[in-house]
Design a protein around this motif. Structure first.
Motif, PDB file in Angstrom:
ATOM      1  N   ALA A  88       0.832  -1.205   0.000  1.00  0.00           N
ATOM      2  CA  ALA A  88       0.000   0.000   0.000  1.00  0.00           C
ATOM      3  C   ALA A  88       0.867   1.256   0.000  1.00  0.00           C
ATOM      4  O   ALA A  88       0.548   2.250  -0.670  1.00  0.00           O
ATOM      5  CB  ALA A  88      -0.928  -0.010   1.209  1.00  0.00           C
ATOM      6  N   ALA A  89       1.970   1.239   0.743  1.00  0.00           N
ATOM      7  CA  ALA A  89       2.868   2.396   0.774  1.00  0.00           C
ATOM      8  C   ALA A  89       3.455   2.668  -0.606  1.00  0.00           C
ATOM      9  O   ALA A  89       3.511   3.823  -1.062  1.00  0.00           O
ATOM     10  CB  ALA A  89       3.978   2.162   1.791  1.00  0.00           C
ATOM     11  N   ILE A  90       3.894   1.597  -1.268  1.00  0.00           N
ATOM     12  CA  ILE A  90       4.483   1.750  -2.606  1.00  0.00           C
ATOM     13  C   ILE A  90       3.450   2.291  -3.590  1.00  0.00           C
ATOM     14  O   ILE A  90       3.735   3.187  -4.396  1.00  0.00           O
ATOM     15  CB  ILE A  90       5.046   0.393  -3.082  1.00  0.00           C
ATOM     16  CG1 ILE A  90       6.258   0.007  -2.212  1.00  0.00           C
ATOM     17  CG2 ILE A  90       5.434   0.457  -4.549  1.00  0.00           C
ATOM     18  CD1 ILE A  90       6.755  -1.403  -2.442  1.00  0.00           C
ATOM     19  N   GLU A  91       2.228   1.772  -3.511  1.00  0.00           N
ATOM     20  CA  GLU A  91       1.167   2.223  -4.420  1.00  0.00           C
ATOM     21  C   GLU A  91       0.824   3.702  -4.181  1.00  0.00           C
ATOM     22  O   GLU A  91       0.592   4.457  -5.134  1.00  0.00           O
ATOM     23  CB  GLU A  91      -0.075   1.361  -4.241  1.00  0.00           C
ATOM     24  CG  GLU A  91       0.084  -0.067  -4.749  1.00  0.00           C
ATOM     25  CD  GLU A  91      -1.084  -0.952  -4.367  1.00  0.00           C
ATOM     26  OE1 GLU A  91      -2.040  -0.430  -3.733  1.00  0.00           O
ATOM     27  OE2 GLU A  91      -1.052  -2.158  -4.677  1.00  0.00           O
ATOM     28  N   GLN A  92       0.785   4.097  -2.920  1.00  0.00           N
ATOM     29  CA  GLN A  92       0.428   5.483  -2.617  1.00  0.00           C
ATOM     30  C   GLN A  92       1.502   6.446  -3.105  1.00  0.00           C
ATOM     31  O   GLN A  92       1.197   7.534  -3.601  1.00  0.00           O
ATOM     32  CB  GLN A  92       0.203   5.640  -1.111  1.00  0.00           C
ATOM     33  CG  GLN A  92      -0.511   6.918  -0.723  1.00  0.00           C
ATOM     34  CD  GLN A  92      -1.971   6.937  -1.179  1.00  0.00           C
ATOM     35  OE1 GLN A  92      -2.487   5.927  -1.653  1.00  0.00           O
ATOM     36  NE2 GLN A  92      -2.612   8.082  -1.050  1.00  0.00           N
ATOM     37  N   LEU A  93       2.761   6.063  -2.964  1.00  0.00           N
ATOM     38  CA  LEU A  93       3.835   6.894  -3.504  1.00  0.00           C
ATOM     39  C   LEU A  93       3.728   6.997  -5.026  1.00  0.00           C
ATOM     40  O   LEU A  93       3.923   8.075  -5.605  1.00  0.00           O
ATOM     41  CB  LEU A  93       5.193   6.316  -3.113  1.00  0.00           C
ATOM     42  CG  LEU A  93       5.689   6.610  -1.695  1.00  0.00           C
ATOM     43  CD1 LEU A  93       6.938   5.783  -1.396  1.00  0.00           C
ATOM     44  CD2 LEU A  93       5.984   8.097  -1.533  1.00  0.00           C
ATOM     45  N   ALA A  94       3.423   5.872  -5.661  1.00  0.00           N
ATOM     46  CA  ALA A  94       3.325   5.861  -7.124  1.00  0.00           C
ATOM     47  C   ALA A  94       2.251   6.818  -7.619  1.00  0.00           C
ATOM     48  O   ALA A  94       2.399   7.441  -8.687  1.00  0.00           O
ATOM     49  CB  ALA A  94       3.039   4.452  -7.610  1.00  0.00           C
ATOM     50  N   GLU A  95       1.169   6.965  -6.846  1.00  0.00           N
ATOM     51  CA  GLU A  95       0.106   7.886  -7.259  1.00  0.00           C
ATOM     52  C   GLU A  95       0.584   9.333  -7.276  1.00  0.00           C
ATOM     53  O   GLU A  95      -0.008  10.183  -7.943  1.00  0.00           O
ATOM     54  CB  GLU A  95      -1.105   7.738  -6.335  1.00  0.00           C
ATOM     55  CG  GLU A  95      -1.851   6.424  -6.512  1.00  0.00           C
ATOM     56  CD  GLU A  95      -3.140   6.384  -5.726  1.00  0.00           C
ATOM     57  OE1 GLU A  95      -3.521   7.426  -5.139  1.00  0.00           O
ATOM     58  OE2 GLU A  95      -3.774   5.318  -5.697  1.00  0.00           O
ATOM     59  N   SER A  96       1.660   9.606  -6.531  1.00  0.00           N
ATOM     60  CA  SER A  96       2.254  10.953  -6.537  1.00  0.00           C
ATOM     61  C   SER A  96       3.484  11.017  -7.436  1.00  0.00           C
ATOM     62  O   SER A  96       4.234  11.996  -7.406  1.00  0.00           O
ATOM     63  CB  SER A  96       2.642  11.356  -5.104  1.00  0.00           C
ATOM     64  OG  SER A  96       1.498  11.431  -4.284  1.00  0.00           O
ATOM     65  N   GLY A  97       3.695   9.971  -8.229  1.00  0.00           N
ATOM     66  CA  GLY A  97       4.836   9.939  -9.140  1.00  0.00           C
ATOM     67  C   GLY A  97       6.157   9.700  -8.443  1.00  0.00           C
ATOM     68  O   GLY A  97       7.213  10.071  -8.969  1.00  0.00           O
ATOM     69  N   LEU A  98       6.139   9.072  -7.279  1.00  0.00           N
ATOM     70  CA  LEU A  98       7.357   8.846  -6.510  1.00  0.00           C
ATOM     71  C   LEU A  98       7.609   7.368  -6.288  1.00  0.00           C
ATOM     72  O   LEU A  98       6.717   6.535  -6.460  1.00  0.00           O
ATOM     73  CB  LEU A  98       7.256   9.553  -5.145  1.00  0.00           C
ATOM     74  CG  LEU A  98       7.086  11.078  -5.160  1.00  0.00           C
ATOM     75  CD1 LEU A  98       6.792  11.582  -3.756  1.00  0.00           C
ATOM     76  CD2 LEU A  98       8.330  11.740  -5.736  1.00  0.00           C
TER      77      LEU A  98
END
Length: 343
Positions: free
Chosen positions: A202-212
């Motif tokens: 979930a942490a990785i996915e949430q960062l990806a939504e911000s392009g990170l």
């Protein structure tokens, strides 16, 4: 010699509350469609008179024992004790008792306790444990309703009350982003552990939504302070610059903050740290106190008890019931504001 005072009766309670005996009985037993004000008035009268319901009479009249079994595999009580507090809070209003049984991750012991509880004619059973991963049903075709709390059942039709761990991890990442962190590392528990996997993904996915992306590949290890300290050494050697660490548990986070401080990194000025579980022993004992994700275990217990009571009364709610986590912000992610100088 004076006569000893006789115990208060249901008739005394009804008279003091200004209701009929039948209404008083319904209010104290949690039955019937009564106004909340009426229930409260009857309960207040019962407390004022020191009324104690006759458990045997209640059982004979209703066919219920007003007892619930709770089976856990959480030997140290880290999760089962807060859950039980929530369960007892919810059941106490109906004057129901809870039998706690420790299965110790032993299927034979667990079945022994199940059979023992059924022989005592409990009205229902709550199953919990120290792992959030789905577990096999405790039994099939049981004569009483069963609710799983914190853990879930592999049978999708079983009633389960679980924390939204993925949602909690997303809140942690959102908070770190909101306080200006962009180079976020992640240190968590064993790679095979359900909670570690869910929270990390979930942490990785949430960062990806911000392009990170994470500042370094996620570090899986143990649920311990020692692992948190070792992980910081690995991050400092390989990750380059990082300005935040999201940890899979408070134990890991406390070790991380200790190691960062020993390495000369200030928390939160240089590196912000977030934990998970909001375990007061860990978060308040850390220097500085930890921002952490709270799964509201007592709330899960209350929710499980409410669902069990509804099932006992013929209104089951099958399937998973997911409850949100909340983020508790403390000094490990927020820099204290210095007071303005006085002229």
């Amino acid at each position: 010699m004076g006569k000893s005072a006789r115990p208060a009766t249901i008739s005394d309670v009804a008279a003091l509350a200004g209701v009929s005996v039948g209404t008083a009985s319904k209010a104290l037993n949690g039955r019937g469609s009564l106004r909340a004000e009426t229930r409260q008035r009857v309960q207040a009268a019962a407390e004022q008179l020191g009324f104690q319901a006759n458990a045997a009479a209640r059982t004979l009249s209703s066919g219920r024992t007003y007892t619930v079994g709770m089976i856990t595999t959480d030997t140290i009580g880290r999760f089962s004790i807060p859950l039980m507090i929530g369960v007892e809070d919810a059941l106490g209003a109906g004057r129901m008792s809870v039998f706690l049984c420790d299965g110790r991750d032993d299927p034979i012991r667990e079945q022994y306790y199940l059979n023992t509880l059924l022989s005592r004619r409990v009205d229902g059973i709550i199953v919990t444990g120290r792992h959030a991963r789905p577990r096999p049903p405790i039994g099939s075709g049981l004569p009483v309703p069963v609710v799983y709390a914190f853990v879930s059942s592999t049978d999708p039709e079983d009633c389960s009350v679980v924390a939204d761990e993925a949602g909690g991890a997303r809140k942690a990442i959102d908070h770190l982003l909101a306080v200006g962190r962009r180079r976020i590392a992640h240190v968590t528990g064993p790679e095979h552990h359900h909670s570690a996997v869910v929270r990390s993904a979930a942490a990785i996915e949430q960062l990806a939504e911000s392009g990170l992306e994470l500042a370094a590949p996620p570090l899986f290890g143990e649920w311990s302070e020692a692992w948190g300290r070792r992980a910081v050494g690995m991050l400092l050697a390989t990750a380059g610059e990082f300005d935040a660490v999201f940890c899979g548990s408070d134990q890991v986070a406390r070790g991380v903050t200790d190691a960062l401080r020993a390495a000369g990194r200030r928390v939160p000025e240089d590196v912000a740290v977030v934990g998970f579980d909001n375990w007061d022993v860990m978060v308040l004992g850390s220097q500085p106190p930890l921002t952490s994700v709270d799964m509201n275990l007592e709330g899960l217990g209350r929710g499980a008890a409410d669902l069990l009571l509804a099932a006992i009364n013929g209104e089951p709610s099958p399937g998973p019931h997911v409850r949100p986590c909340r983020l508790v912000v403390r000094e490990s992610t927020t820099v204290p504001v210095e007071p303005s100088p006085v002229d």
